[in-house]
Design a protein around this motif. Structure first.
Motif, PDB file in Angstrom:
ATOM      1  N   GLU A 353      16.475  38.023 -27.663  1.00 33.70           N
ATOM      2  CA  GLU A 353      17.250  37.607 -28.869  1.00 33.70           C
ATOM      3  C   GLU A 353      18.657  37.643 -28.745  1.00 33.70           C
ATOM      4  OE1 GLU A 353      17.293  36.167 -32.815  1.00 33.70           O
ATOM      5  OE2 GLU A 353      15.703  36.305 -31.393  1.00 33.70           O
ATOM      6  N   LEU A 354      19.110  38.665 -28.135  1.00 28.10           N
ATOM      7  CA  LEU A 354      20.715  38.701 -28.065  1.00 28.10           C
ATOM      8  C   LEU A 354      21.272  37.503 -27.189  1.00 28.10           C
ATOM      9  CD1 LEU A 354      22.910  40.651 -28.241  1.00 28.10           C
ATOM     10  CD2 LEU A 354      22.323  41.851 -26.216  1.00 28.10           C
ATOM     11  N   GLN A 355      20.741  37.399 -26.087  1.00 30.21           N
ATOM     12  CA  GLN A 355      21.065  36.153 -25.221  1.00 30.21           C
ATOM     13  C   GLN A 355      20.697  34.851 -26.045  1.00 30.21           C
ATOM     14  OE1 GLN A 355      18.407  36.588 -22.026  1.00 30.21           O
ATOM     15  NE2 GLN A 355      19.358  38.229 -20.922  1.00 30.21           N
ATOM     16  N   LYS A 356      19.839  34.737 -26.679  1.00 24.12           N
ATOM     17  CA  LYS A 356      19.523  33.360 -27.483  1.00 24.12           C
ATOM     18  C   LYS A 356      20.727  33.170 -28.471  1.00 24.12           C
ATOM     19  CE  LYS A 356      16.651  31.883 -31.363  1.00 24.12           C
ATOM     20  NZ  LYS A 356      15.276  32.311 -32.090  1.00 24.12           N
ATOM     21  N   GLN A 357      21.024  34.420 -29.448  1.00 24.45           N
ATOM     22  CA  GLN A 357      22.055  34.085 -30.472  1.00 24.45           C
ATOM     23  C   GLN A 357      23.527  33.999 -29.669  1.00 24.45           C
ATOM     24  OE1 GLN A 357      21.617  34.234 -33.379  1.00 24.45           O
ATOM     25  NE2 GLN A 357      19.534  34.464 -33.108  1.00 24.45           N
ATOM     26  N   ILE A 358      23.753  34.411 -28.425  1.00 19.50           N
ATOM     27  CA  ILE A 358      24.795  33.841 -27.901  1.00 19.50           C
ATOM     28  C   ILE A 358      25.184  32.391 -27.407  1.00 19.50           C
ATOM     29  CG2 ILE A 358      25.919  33.708 -25.409  1.00 19.50           C
ATOM     30  CD1 ILE A 358      25.280  36.719 -24.941  1.00 19.50           C
ATOM     31  N   PHE A 359      23.886  31.758 -27.261  1.00 24.29           N
ATOM     32  CA  PHE A 359      23.895  30.188 -26.941  1.00 24.29           C
ATOM     33  C   PHE A 359      23.818  29.615 -28.153  1.00 24.29           C
ATOM     34  CE2 PHE A 359      22.412  31.961 -22.773  1.00 24.29           C
ATOM     35  CZ  PHE A 359      23.534  31.461 -22.041  1.00 24.29           C
ATOM     36  N   TYR A 360      23.071  29.750 -29.104  1.00 18.34           N
ATOM     37  CA  TYR A 360      23.098  29.475 -30.632  1.00 18.34           C
ATOM     38  C   TYR A 360      24.409  29.468 -31.186  1.00 18.34           C
ATOM     39  CZ  TYR A 360      18.153  28.818 -31.343  1.00 18.34           C
ATOM     40  OH  TYR A 360      16.750  28.243 -31.156  1.00 18.34           O
ATOM     41  N   ARG A 361      25.410  30.274 -30.853  1.00 14.92           N
ATOM     42  CA  ARG A 361      26.778  30.492 -31.510  1.00 14.92           C
ATOM     43  C   ARG A 361      27.543  29.462 -30.711  1.00 14.92           C
ATOM     44  NH1 ARG A 361      25.179  35.316 -33.247  1.00 14.92           N
ATOM     45  NH2 ARG A 361      26.388  36.405 -34.718  1.00 14.92           N
ATOM     46  N   LEU A 362      27.345  29.264 -29.478  1.00 15.85           N
ATOM     47  CA  LEU A 362      28.041  28.214 -28.631  1.00 15.85           C
ATOM     48  C   LEU A 362      27.701  27.014 -29.192  1.00 15.85           C
ATOM     49  CD1 LEU A 362      28.089  30.080 -25.035  1.00 15.85           C
ATOM     50  CD2 LEU A 362      30.103  29.499 -26.621  1.00 15.85           C
ATOM     51  N   CYS A 363      26.495  26.902 -29.681  1.00 16.44           N
ATOM     52  CA  CYS A 363      25.854  25.420 -29.938  1.00 16.44           C
ATOM     53  C   CYS A 363      25.936  25.041 -31.229  1.00 16.44           C
ATOM     54  CB  CYS A 363      24.462  25.190 -29.198  1.00 16.44           C
ATOM     55  SG  CYS A 363      24.198  25.426 -27.502  1.00 16.44           S
ATOM     56  N   SER A 364      26.531  25.942 -32.252  1.00 18.01           N
ATOM     57  CA  SER A 364      26.362  25.708 -33.722  1.00 18.01           C
ATOM     58  C   SER A 364      27.760  25.707 -34.072  1.00 18.01           C
ATOM     59  CB  SER A 364      25.567  26.886 -34.347  1.00 18.01           C
ATOM     60  OG  SER A 364      24.370  26.770 -33.720  1.00 18.01           O
ATOM     61  N   GLU A 365      28.190  24.652 -35.038  1.00 18.17           N
ATOM     62  CA  GLU A 365      29.573  24.687 -35.635  1.00 18.17           C
ATOM     63  C   GLU A 365      29.281  25.195 -37.233  1.00 18.17           C
ATOM     64  OE1 GLU A 365      31.609  21.279 -35.148  1.00 18.17           O
ATOM     65  OE2 GLU A 365      31.826  21.700 -32.843  1.00 18.17           O
ATOM     66  N   ARG A 366      28.833  24.247 -38.113  1.00 22.63           N
ATOM     67  CA  ARG A 366      28.436  24.325 -39.375  1.00 22.63           C
ATOM     68  C   ARG A 366      27.068  24.854 -39.771  1.00 22.63           C
ATOM     69  NH1 ARG A 366      32.004  20.463 -38.581  1.00 22.63           N
ATOM     70  NH2 ARG A 366      30.391  19.089 -38.390  1.00 22.63           N
ATOM     71  N   GLU A 367      26.094  24.277 -38.808  1.00 20.27           N
ATOM     72  CA  GLU A 367      24.902  24.512 -39.079  1.00 20.27           C
ATOM     73  C   GLU A 367      24.130  24.874 -37.785  1.00 20.27           C
ATOM     74  OE1 GLU A 367      22.769  21.189 -40.902  1.00 20.27           O
ATOM     75  OE2 GLU A 367      24.048  21.489 -42.728  1.00 20.27           O
ATOM     76  N   THR A 368      23.045  25.461 -37.733  1.00 16.95           N
ATOM     77  CA  THR A 368      22.328  25.680 -36.282  1.00 16.95           C
ATOM     78  C   THR A 368      22.217  24.698 -35.631  1.00 16.95           C
ATOM     79  OG1 THR A 368      21.147  27.614 -37.665  1.00 16.95           O
ATOM     80  CG2 THR A 368      20.364  27.235 -35.531  1.00 16.95           C
ATOM     81  N   LEU A 369      22.547  24.873 -34.349  1.00 14.70           N
ATOM     82  CA  LEU A 369      22.412  23.917 -33.131  1.00 14.70           C
ATOM     83  C   LEU A 369      23.168  22.538 -33.570  1.00 14.70           C
ATOM     84  CD1 LEU A 369      18.976  24.901 -31.788  1.00 14.70           C
ATOM     85  CD2 LEU A 369      21.208  25.599 -31.172  1.00 14.70           C
ATOM     86  N   ASP A 370      23.934  22.515 -34.671  1.00 15.29           N
ATOM     87  CA  ASP A 370      24.529  21.048 -34.984  1.00 15.29           C
ATOM     88  C   ASP A 370      25.205  20.327 -34.012  1.00 15.29           C
ATOM     89  OD1 ASP A 370      26.570  22.504 -35.214  1.00 15.29           O
ATOM     90  OD2 ASP A 370      27.073  22.036 -37.153  1.00 15.29           O
ATOM     91  N   ARG A 371      25.539  21.043 -32.912  1.00 14.08           N
ATOM     92  CA  ARG A 371      26.295  20.342 -31.681  1.00 14.08           C
ATOM     93  C   ARG A 371      25.361  19.201 -30.967  1.00 14.08           C
ATOM     94  NH1 ARG A 371      29.739  23.298 -28.257  1.00 14.08           N
ATOM     95  NH2 ARG A 371      31.025  21.558 -28.192  1.00 14.08           N
ATOM     96  N   SER A 372      24.198  19.665 -31.082  1.00 11.89           N
ATOM     97  CA  SER A 372      22.983  18.750 -30.292  1.00 11.89           C
ATOM     98  C   SER A 372      23.250  18.704 -28.894  1.00 11.89           C
ATOM     99  CB  SER A 372      23.142  17.395 -30.951  1.00 11.89           C
ATOM    100  OG  SER A 372      22.878  17.323 -32.337  1.00 11.89           O
ATOM    101  N   ASN A 373      23.642  19.904 -28.066  1.00 14.49           N
ATOM    102  CA  ASN A 373      23.963  19.908 -26.822  1.00 14.49           C
ATOM    103  C   ASN A 373      23.181  20.974 -26.078  1.00 14.49           C
ATOM    104  OD1 ASN A 373      25.393  22.311 -28.034  1.00 14.49           O
ATOM    105  ND2 ASN A 373      27.306  21.997 -26.978  1.00 14.49           N
ATOM    106  N   LEU A 374      22.124  21.506 -26.623  1.00 13.65           N
ATOM    107  CA  LEU A 374      21.134  22.561 -26.047  1.00 13.65           C
ATOM    108  C   LEU A 374      20.186  22.077 -25.285  1.00 13.65           C
ATOM    109  CD1 LEU A 374      20.894  25.489 -25.154  1.00 13.65           C
ATOM    110  CD2 LEU A 374      19.757  26.025 -27.477  1.00 13.65           C
ATOM    111  N   PHE A 375      19.938  22.302 -24.158  1.00 18.66           N
ATOM    112  CA  PHE A 375      18.658  21.874 -23.181  1.00 18.66           C
ATOM    113  C   PHE A 375      18.013  23.167 -22.705  1.00 18.66           C
ATOM    114  CE2 PHE A 375      16.829  20.816 -19.346  1.00 18.66           C
ATOM    115  CZ  PHE A 375      15.791  19.584 -19.542  1.00 18.66           C
ATOM    116  N   VAL A 376      16.784  23.480 -23.011  1.00 22.05           N
ATOM    117  CA  VAL A 376      16.030  24.535 -22.435  1.00 22.05           C
ATOM    118  C   VAL A 376      14.710  24.195 -21.885  1.00 22.05           C
ATOM    119  CG1 VAL A 376      17.358  26.036 -24.110  1.00 22.05           C
ATOM    120  CG2 VAL A 376      14.900  25.257 -24.921  1.00 22.05           C
TER     121      VAL A 376
END
Length: 380
Positions: A353-376
Motif C-alpha cells: 500500500e505504501l508503494q502504491k500511494q507513492i505512484f498514485y501521488r505521482l500520477c494524480s493532480e486533481r483526481e486519482t490517476l487523472d494524468r493517465s500515465n500509469l502502466f502496471v
C-alpha cells in the motif's frame, strides 16, 4: 516473434492508465522494453530529457539490469534511423529504471534538506534490519514486562513464556503496519475507537432468529440448519435462556451449523454477516490486549528509530515513508510530476500500500490517476 494483439495494445497504448494481467513466461520484459522504445518514438517528451522522463520500476536488481540491457540494445539497433538514438543511448546513464527502493533513495538524496536527512545516508540490508529490529523489540518487551502488568499479560496471552515467539510475532505486525503508510499512533487510535464503537443491537439478534427460522422452513430435513430445530443450544438461544457471556459461544456454534443451500444463498450470506457483526463485540473483552499491543509497537518504533538515527542509517521502509511524506508537499510533487511523464511498474502484485500511494501521488493532480500515465503489469 510477432506480438499478439494484446501485447501490441500494451506496447502502443501510452496515453491511458493500463493494467496488464500477465504471469511468468508471458513476455512481460519484452513488452516493457518495446513500450519504452515506443514512448521514446511517440511520447510527449521534452527534448534532451526524454530518457529521464520515463520511469520503469522492477522488482529485483537482476530484472533492472536485464531491462536496461534490452533497452540499450533496442536503442543501438536504431542508430541508423536518426542521430537522436545515439543521444538516447548516451543518456541511458540517467535512466530511471530501478527497483522501488533505488527509485526512492534517488529522490531522497536529491531532496535531503526537505526530508531532513543526511544525503550520504546508508541503507540497511534485510539481515541488518532484522537484527536491529529484533534487538529493539526484545529490549522494549523486557522493560515492559518489568514495569507494566498489561505488557506482562499481553506476552503471556500471545506467546506464553516464549520470548523468541513474541519477538517474531511483533516483528511481523510491525512490518505490516509500516507498509500501510500510516503511523503507529494513528493505527492505535483508529483501532481503539473502532472497538469502542461496537454495540449489539437487540434488533439484530431478533433478525438472526427470524432468518434461522426462515432457513429451517426452507431447507431439506437432513440439512445442518434444519437439524438445529431440536438442538438445545438453538432452543435456549431462541428463548433467550442463556447468560450474556454465553452469547459468543452460542453464535459461533450456530454459525458453524448454517450449512449451504444454493436456493437461499442471499439469506445465508446476510445471516453470516449479521452473526459476524455481533461477534465483533467479543473484541471489547480484549480491548486491553489491543491497547497493550499497539502501545508496545509505538515504543518499539521509537526505540528502533533512535537506533537508526544514532547509526545514521535508513531501512527500506524509511525510504518509502520519507518519499511519500515528501510528495505531500505540493511543490515537490509538482516538480516530479513534471519530470516523470510515463511510469511503468512490473510485478505490481507485490506492491504494498505504501508503494502504491507513492505512484498514485505521482500520477494524480486533481483526481486519482487523472494524468493517465500509469502502466502496471502483474500476475493475476
Amino acid at each position: 516473434m510477432k506480438n499478439t494483439v494484446d501485447q501490441e495494445l500494451a506496447i502502443t497504448s501510452i496515453d491511458d492508465n493500463i493494467i496488464v494481467n500477465a504471469g511468468a513466461g508471458t513476455g512481460k520484459t519484452k513488452v516493457l522494453t518495446e513500450r519504452y522504445i515506443h514512448i521514446l518514438e511517440n511520447g510527449s517528451l521534452e527534448r534532451d530529457r526524454e530518457i529521464e522522463s520515463i520511469v520503469a520500476i522492477t522488482f529485483t536488481k537482476k530484472a533492472t539490469q536485464e531491462m536496461k540491457e534490452r533497452i540499450r540494445k533496442a536503442i543501438r539497433d536504431r542508430f541508423h534511423l536518426d542521430n537522436c538514438w545515439r543521444r538516447y543511448y548516451k543518456d541511458m546513464e540517467k535512466a530511471n529504471i530501478s527497483t522501488i527502493h533505488s527509485f526512492c533513495g534517488s529522490i531522497l538524496r536529491d531532496n535531503a534538506l526537505e526530508a531532513n536527512i543526511d544525503p550520504m545516508f546508508e541503507t540497511l540490508d534485510e539481515d541488518e534490519v532484522n537484527l536491529l529490529l529484533e534487538e529493539s523489540i526484545l529490549k522494549v518487551i523486557l522493560r515492559g514486562i518489568e514495569d507494566e502488568k498489561n505488557v506482562y499479560d499481553m506476552v503471556r496471552a500471545l506467546s506464553g513464556d516464549d520470548l523468541n515467539r513474541i519477538v517474531h510475532q511483533l516483528k511481523g505486525i510491525y512490518y505490516k503496519i509500516r507498509c500501510m503508510g500510516h503511523s503507529f499512533s494513528s493505527i492505535r487510535d483508529i483501532t481503539l475507537d473502532s472497538i469502542d464503537s461496537i454495540e449489539v443491537d437487540l434488533g439484530d439478534i431478533q433478525d438472526i432468529k427470524d432468518t434461522f427460522l426462515y432457513l429451517m422452513n426452507n431447507s431439506r430435513k437432513n440439512s445442518k440448519v434444519y437439524r438445529l430445530k431440536n438442538d438445545d443450544i438453538w432452543i435456549d438461544f431462541y428463548n433467550d435462556s442463556y447468560d450474556r457471556d454465553e452469547l459468543w459461544t452460542i453464535l459461533e456454534y450456530l454459525y458453524d451449523n448454517i450449512g449451504r443451500n444454493a436456493r437461499e444463498k442471499d439469506a445465508i450470506e446476510r445471516l453470516e454477516e449479521a452473526i459476524r457483526n455481533i461477534l465483533l463485540m467479543k473484541e471489547k473483552e480484549y480491548r486491553w490486549l489491543y491497547e497493550a499491543l499497539l502501545d508496545t509497537l509505538i515504543r518499539i518504533d521509537e526505540k528502533y528509530t533512535k537506533v537508526k538515527d544514532e547509526l545514521g542509517v535508513l531501512d527500506f521502509d524509511d525510504l518509502q515513508i520519507l518519499v511519500l511524506r515528501l510528495l505531500d508537499d505540493e511543490g515537490v510533487r509538482k516538480r516530479y510530476q513534471d519530470k516523470f511523464k510515463y511510469i511503468m511498474i512490473d510485478e505490481f502484485q507485490d506492491t504494498n500500500e505504501l508503494q502504491k500511494q507513492i505512484f498514485y501521488r505521482l500520477c494524480s493532480e486533481r483526481e486519482t490517476l487523472d494524468r493517465s500515465n500509469l502502466f502496471v503489469v502483474g500476475d493475476p
